[in-house]
Write a protein that holds these residues in place. Structure first.
Motif, PDB file in Angstrom:
ATOM      1  N   VAL A  65       0.834  -1.211   0.000  1.00  0.00           N
ATOM      2  CA  VAL A  65       0.000   0.000   0.000  1.00  0.00           C
ATOM      3  C   VAL A  65       0.861   1.251   0.000  1.00  0.00           C
ATOM      4  O   VAL A  65       2.082   1.198   0.240  1.00  0.00           O
ATOM      5  N   ASP A  66       0.200   2.401  -0.221  1.00  0.00           N
ATOM      6  CA  ASP A  66       0.879   3.688  -0.062  1.00  0.00           C
ATOM      7  C   ASP A  66       0.660   4.193   1.372  1.00  0.00           C
ATOM      8  O   ASP A  66       0.056   3.505   2.197  1.00  0.00           O
ATOM      9  N   LEU A  67       1.151   5.398   1.643  1.00  0.00           N
ATOM     10  CA  LEU A  67       1.062   5.934   3.006  1.00  0.00           C
ATOM     11  C   LEU A  67      -0.373   6.115   3.477  1.00  0.00           C
ATOM     12  O   LEU A  67      -0.640   6.134   4.680  1.00  0.00           O
ATOM     13  N   ASP A  68      -1.290   6.260   2.550  1.00  0.00           N
ATOM     14  CA  ASP A  68      -2.693   6.420   2.916  1.00  0.00           C
ATOM     15  C   ASP A  68      -3.418   5.094   3.063  1.00  0.00           C
ATOM     16  O   ASP A  68      -4.637   5.060   3.266  1.00  0.00           O
ATOM     17  N   GLY A  69      -2.672   3.994   2.908  1.00  0.00           N
ATOM     18  CA  GLY A  69      -3.264   2.675   3.081  1.00  0.00           C
ATOM     19  C   GLY A  69      -3.934   2.127   1.836  1.00  0.00           C
ATOM     20  O   GLY A  69      -4.576   1.076   1.888  1.00  0.00           O
ATOM     21  N   ASN A  70      -3.793   2.803   0.703  1.00  0.00           N
ATOM     22  CA  ASN A  70      -4.426   2.352  -0.538  1.00  0.00           C
ATOM     23  C   ASN A  70      -3.514   1.370  -1.266  1.00  0.00           C
ATOM     24  O   ASN A  70      -2.308   1.630  -1.415  1.00  0.00           O
ATOM     25  N   PRO A  71      -4.046   0.253  -1.757  1.00  0.00           N
ATOM     26  CA  PRO A  71      -3.215  -0.695  -2.514  1.00  0.00           C
ATOM     27  C   PRO A  71      -2.598  -0.023  -3.732  1.00  0.00           C
ATOM     28  O   PRO A  71      -3.239   0.790  -4.399  1.00  0.00           O
ATOM     29  N   VAL A  72      -1.338  -0.350  -3.994  1.00  0.00           N
ATOM     30  CA  VAL A  72      -0.665   0.216  -5.169  1.00  0.00           C
ATOM     31  C   VAL A  72      -0.819  -0.741  -6.347  1.00  0.00           C
ATOM     32  O   VAL A  72      -1.053  -1.935  -6.154  1.00  0.00           O
ATOM     33  N   PRO A  73      -0.700  -0.266  -7.561  1.00  0.00           N
ATOM     34  CA  PRO A  73      -0.873  -1.140  -8.735  1.00  0.00           C
ATOM     35  C   PRO A  73       0.234  -2.194  -8.813  1.00  0.00           C
ATOM     36  O   PRO A  73       1.326  -2.012  -8.260  1.00  0.00           O
ATOM     37  N   PRO A  74      -0.024  -3.292  -9.526  1.00  0.00           N
ATOM     38  CA  PRO A  74       1.013  -4.317  -9.718  1.00  0.00           C
ATOM     39  C   PRO A  74       2.280  -3.715 -10.307  1.00  0.00           C
ATOM     40  O   PRO A  74       2.224  -2.862 -11.189  1.00  0.00           O
ATOM     41  N   GLY A  75       3.419  -4.165  -9.769  1.00  0.00           N
ATOM     42  CA  GLY A  75       4.702  -3.694 -10.259  1.00  0.00           C
ATOM     43  C   GLY A  75       5.195  -2.430  -9.612  1.00  0.00           C
ATOM     44  O   GLY A  75       6.358  -2.057  -9.782  1.00  0.00           O
ATOM     45  N   GLU A  76       4.328  -1.749  -8.861  1.00  0.00           N
ATOM     46  CA  GLU A  76       4.729  -0.499  -8.225  1.00  0.00           C
ATOM     47  C   GLU A  76       5.100  -0.751  -6.773  1.00  0.00           C
ATOM     48  O   GLU A  76       4.444  -1.522  -6.078  1.00  0.00           O
ATOM     49  N   GLY A  77       6.142  -0.094  -6.301  1.00  0.00           N
ATOM     50  CA  GLY A  77       6.610  -0.308  -4.937  1.00  0.00           C
ATOM     51  C   GLY A  77       5.738   0.390  -3.908  1.00  0.00           C
ATOM     52  O   GLY A  77       5.102   1.406  -4.183  1.00  0.00           O
ATOM     53  N   GLY A  78       5.711  -0.167  -2.715  1.00  0.00           N
ATOM     54  CA  GLY A  78       4.959   0.418  -1.618  1.00  0.00           C
ATOM     55  C   GLY A  78       5.358  -0.213  -0.310  1.00  0.00           C
ATOM     56  O   GLY A  78       6.433  -0.808  -0.194  1.00  0.00           O
ATOM     57  N   ILE A  80       1.135   3.874   8.730  1.00  0.00           N
ATOM     58  CA  ILE A  80       0.184   3.829   7.615  1.00  0.00           C
ATOM     59  C   ILE A  80      -1.198   4.209   8.136  1.00  0.00           C
ATOM     60  O   ILE A  80      -1.633   3.716   9.175  1.00  0.00           O
ATOM     61  N   ALA A  81      -1.896   5.056   7.381  1.00  0.00           N
ATOM     62  CA  ALA A  81      -3.221   5.498   7.807  1.00  0.00           C
ATOM     63  C   ALA A  81      -4.197   4.327   7.836  1.00  0.00           C
ATOM     64  O   ALA A  81      -4.226   3.515   6.906  1.00  0.00           O
ATOM     65  N   PRO A  82      -5.019   4.222   8.910  1.00  0.00           N
ATOM     66  CA  PRO A  82      -6.048   3.161   8.935  1.00  0.00           C
ATOM     67  C   PRO A  82      -7.043   3.344   7.784  1.00  0.00           C
ATOM     68  O   PRO A  82      -7.359   4.466   7.399  1.00  0.00           O
ATOM     69  N   ILE A  83      -7.506   2.242   7.228  1.00  0.00           N
ATOM     70  CA  ILE A  83      -8.510   2.270   6.163  1.00  0.00           C
ATOM     71  C   ILE A  83      -9.859   1.904   6.778  1.00  0.00           C
ATOM     72  O   ILE A  83     -10.044   0.792   7.284  1.00  0.00           O
ATOM     73  N   GLN A 122      -9.670   0.405   9.983  1.00  0.00           N
ATOM     74  CA  GLN A 122      -8.925  -0.853  10.048  1.00  0.00           C
ATOM     75  C   GLN A 122      -7.436  -0.547  10.213  1.00  0.00           C
ATOM     76  O   GLN A 122      -6.825   0.086   9.354  1.00  0.00           O
ATOM     77  N   TYR A 123      -6.860  -1.018  11.319  1.00  0.00           N
ATOM     78  CA  TYR A 123      -5.444  -0.808  11.574  1.00  0.00           C
ATOM     79  C   TYR A 123      -4.601  -1.712  10.671  1.00  0.00           C
ATOM     80  O   TYR A 123      -4.961  -2.866  10.413  1.00  0.00           O
ATOM     81  N   LEU A 124      -3.478  -1.176  10.196  1.00  0.00           N
ATOM     82  CA  LEU A 124      -2.567  -1.936   9.343  1.00  0.00           C
ATOM     83  C   LEU A 124      -1.229  -2.096  10.057  1.00  0.00           C
ATOM     84  O   LEU A 124      -0.608  -1.102  10.456  1.00  0.00           O
ATOM     85  N   TYR A 125      -0.783  -3.353  10.185  1.00  0.00           N
ATOM     86  CA  TYR A 125       0.552  -3.621  10.742  1.00  0.00           C
ATOM     87  C   TYR A 125       1.573  -3.333   9.646  1.00  0.00           C
ATOM     88  O   TYR A 125       1.518  -3.920   8.560  1.00  0.00           O
ATOM     89  N   PHE A 126       2.507  -2.422   9.937  1.00  0.00           N
ATOM     90  CA  PHE A 126       3.551  -2.094   8.972  1.00  0.00           C
ATOM     91  C   PHE A 126       4.846  -2.774   9.384  1.00  0.00           C
ATOM     92  O   PHE A 126       5.379  -2.546  10.458  1.00  0.00           O
ATOM     93  N   ALA A 127       5.350  -3.597   8.493  1.00  0.00           N
ATOM     94  CA  ALA A 127       6.497  -4.436   8.792  1.00  0.00           C
ATOM     95  C   ALA A 127       7.824  -3.698   8.729  1.00  0.00           C
ATOM     96  O   ALA A 127       8.837  -4.201   9.204  1.00  0.00           O
ATOM     97  N   GLY A 128       7.840  -2.516   8.099  1.00  0.00           N
ATOM     98  CA  GLY A 128       9.103  -1.812   7.915  1.00  0.00           C
ATOM     99  C   GLY A 128       9.780  -2.154   6.609  1.00  0.00           C
ATOM    100  O   GLY A 128      10.846  -1.624   6.309  1.00  0.00           O
ATOM    101  N   ASP A 129       9.170  -3.028   5.816  1.00  0.00           N
ATOM    102  CA  ASP A 129       9.756  -3.460   4.552  1.00  0.00           C
ATOM    103  C   ASP A 129       8.989  -2.872   3.378  1.00  0.00           C
ATOM    104  O   ASP A 129       7.754  -2.759   3.411  1.00  0.00           O
ATOM    105  N   GLY A 130       9.729  -2.533   2.329  1.00  0.00           N
ATOM    106  CA  GLY A 130       9.114  -2.171   1.073  1.00  0.00           C
ATOM    107  C   GLY A 130       8.923  -3.416   0.226  1.00  0.00           C
ATOM    108  O   GLY A 130       9.652  -4.399   0.361  1.00  0.00           O
TER     109      GLY A 130
END
Length: 655
Positions: free
Chosen positions: A456-469, A499-502, A505-513
């Motif tokens: 996802v991006d910082l707002d918690g939205n899924p990013v398109p395939p192939g794009e980093g997040g 990461i902003a909750p959606i 819904q809380y999102l666990y951020f692993a620290g990995d891209g």
């Protein structure tokens, strides 16, 4: 924190399906079967895990509530009574596994020992009674600072048996780091050894304990239990220090397992490389037992005939989950090795596989790259035909290292399970199930059933395939860490507020891209602080490293960013060459152009420095912050006590 829109032209399209023979004997045999499991788990995670908990584990009392989720704090199997030592030992004693090898141990000098489930149970009960005799009660913390000997696993299981949370502290940590962790946990007893063998030398563990405890350095510690391993001369403090073998010899072998609440503290494990106050990751009993049991069973497709070997140290989470608790809960045979490849025996890993007929081999990409540098001759001189499954852990694996592992060690017949997970997650999060999921070199593939992962991006939205997040987990899972020991606020800040909750819904951020490809496969790019911003383009360090390692001259590479007034950051690469290549300016230019050819001009390294070795922890992880210091011409910052060889820094400074 800026969003890592990682641009990658380094595509990996090779796909490896499991062999028909492997599939026929696999527990989970097809992608359709995997998808059915994953869909059922996603539809009702609590019910999915409850069914497995009932089927797979022994409970003294069933739970009242499967999941109590008060974001970001989770409780699993609330009200249930369980003991992980009982699940690892006692329940196997009424079956044929009673006399099955539970633990096979090989010492560095060549001594060995095998313990059946009945023998391991007996020793665990004796040591549990020894701890009781030293005043350890349910809830008291016990520090374990040991070499890779059977007593390390016995100590862990003995603590779990009586409800005394353990904190295993890797034997490579300094006395100061040991003191910090013992103090944070307020340990009552420390279990150690006179020393251990590593790379043909004795590591003086008891001396480090003495130094940590000197002058009341850890006031909570009342007793020290010492295993005699090397017979080196040590100081025994009267009244405080006790020999393990003397107390065990007179201890009763009868010690019923304590009925633990599913949410009782099982262990604290301190994350490595911390600066400032150590961060104690808290794991509790029931959910951790279930998750390590199930992930081990399905990911390694475990059979009763398997001989399984994980090369990690019990001082790390991999040793906890996949040397001790996961394998023994399944009634498997787990191999434990004290040594590492060393001048006196660089092929020792292949010796162990040949000697014991190891069928499943689980190691780190760092080790694989070191094997490549040593050459194919060593493994090819051994009989590795017993192997049927390979695994990797600890960091993303370069595709070229993956291919070497597949071809030279696996003989092109063994599936590779590339596992992504963390100390904090307790068990595998993204991994192939080897009979069901085709693999791609460098990809951890798909989430384990029951794990709702996304990029996802910082707002918690899924990013398109192939794009980093950002790699996130969207729903709690049984073995998730419960908190940072003694610091709930730090737990919330570190893992749940990036990461902003959606929709709440809380999102666990692993620290990995990470990125996902068109097939939904996950490609973990490494820590988000291992993403380099070159002229506004964000490049994963692993992508550049993969490009470098794909050149035949390069055995290993580590890439960091260095501040650049024009580009923002420039790429600085440290490169170890294959044995028959020599460093030269011409080769530097060739490697820079090779990266351009593989990725694009934006990824051209600004500087390449050849090296004989990289700064690594004793568990084999590259200490990248030191490389950043070196690349920037700064003084080395932070604790260097966990380094395998501190002279490496001096060599790298000299270039």
């Amino acid at each position: 924190m800026a969003s890592p829109t990682i641009e990658s032209i380094l595509h990996e399209n090779r796909l490896f399906s499991p062999a028909d023979e492997f599939v026929q004997n696999a527990s989970i045999k097809s992608l359709e079967e995997y998808r059915a499991l994953a869909e059922r788990a996603a539809a009702d995670p609590a019910q999915f895990w409850a069914e497995l908990a009932s089927q797979e584990l022994h409970w003294f009392k069933s739970w009242d509530t499967v999941l109590d989720w008060q974001p970001p704090f989770a409780k699993w199997f609330v009200g249930g009574k369980i003991n992980i030592s009982y699940n690892c030992l006692d329940r196997h004693l009424t079956t044929w596994r009673r006399n099955k090898a539970a633990l096979i141990w090989e010492g560095e000098p060549g001594d060995s020992r095998t313990l059946t489930y009945a023998q391991l149970h007996r020793e665990v009960c004796q040591v549990a009674n020894v701890l009781k005799g030293l005043g350890v009660q349910k809830g008291d913390r016990v520090g374990i600072y040991m070499p890779m000997v059977p007593e390390a696993a016995i100590a862990m299981l003995a603590c779990a048996r009586i409800g005394a949370p353990h904190t295993v502290i890797f034997g490579g940590f300094s006395a100061e780091a040991l003191k910090d962790r013992l103090n944070d946990a307020e340990a009552k007893v420390v279990i150690t050894a006179d020393g251990g063998f590593r790379k043909d030398k004795i590591v003086p563990l008891k001396a480090a304990v003495d130094q940590a405890l000197a002058d009341g350095g850890v006031p909570s510690v009342a007793s020290v239990l010492v295993v005699q391993r090397t017979k080196a001369e040590i100081t025994m403090v009267e009244g405080r220090d006790h020999w393990w073998h003397e107390l065990q010899a007179t201890a009763s072998a009868h010690c019923p397992a304590e009925e633990m609440d599913a949410e009782d503290l099982l262990f604290i494990l301190y994350t490595s490389g911390t600066t400032g106050k150590p961060k104690g990751v808290v794991h509790t009993t029931g959910g951790y037992n279930l998750y390590t049991h199930t992930t081990f069973k399905w990911t390694f497709d475990i059979k009763d005939t398997d001989v399984y070997w994980c090369t990690a140290d019990v001082g790390w989470i991999t040793g906890h989950s996949y040397i001790v608790y996961g394998p023994l809960s399944n009634g498997a045979t787990t191999v434990m090795y004290e040594g590492v490849p060393r001048p006196s025996n660089p092929g020792c890993f292949w010796d162990v596989i040949e000697k014991y007929g190891v069928t499943i081999f689980y190691t780190a990409p760092t080790a694989i790259r070191a094997f490549i540098k040593m050459g194919d001759e060593l493994p090819k001189a051994r009989d590795l035909s017993s192997l049927r499954l390979l695994g990797t852990v600890g960091e993303p694996i370069n595709p070229e290292a993956w291919m070497w592992y597949h071809q030279v060690i696996g003989g092109e017949r063994c599936p590779i399970v590339d596992t992504w997970w963390q100390t904090e997650t307790g068990g595998f999060m993204i991994t192939p199930l080897p009979g069901a999921i085709a693999t791609k070199p460098g990809s951890a593939t798909l989430p384990f059933p029951g794990i709702l992962a996304d990029v996802v991006d910082l707002d918690g939205n899924p990013v398109p395939p192939g794009e980093g997040g950002y790699l996130v987990i969207k729903h709690p899972w049984p073995s998730m860490m419960r908190t940072v020991y003694g610091d709930d606020d730090r737990y919330r800040r570190t893992y749940w507020e990036h990461i902003a909750p959606i929709n709440g819904q809380y999102l666990y951020f692993a620290g990995d891209g990470a990125r996902k490809d068109a097939d939904g496969y996950f490609w973990v790019m490494g820590r988000v602080d291992d993403v380099i911003n070159v002229s506004g383009h964000r490049l994963g360090t692993m992508e550049v490293e993969s490009a470098l390692v794909s050149h035949p001259a390069v055995a290993e590479a580590a890439v960091v960013g260095r501040k650049d007034d024009l580009k923002g950051e420039d790429i600085f690469a440290f490169v170890i060459l294959e044995g028959h290549y020599s460093a030269s300016d011409e080769l530097k230019q060739e490697l820079k152009q090779h990266v351009v050819n593989e990725i694009g001009a934006i990824a051209r390294p600004g500087e390449i420095r050849f090296a004989d070795a990289l700064p690594k922890t004793r568990s084999g992880k590259i200490i990248r912050r030191f490389l950043r210091n070196l690349a920037s011409g700064e003084a080395i910052a932070g604790d260097a006590s966990t380094m395998e060889d501190q002279s490496v820094l001096d060599q790298l400074r000299q270039g």
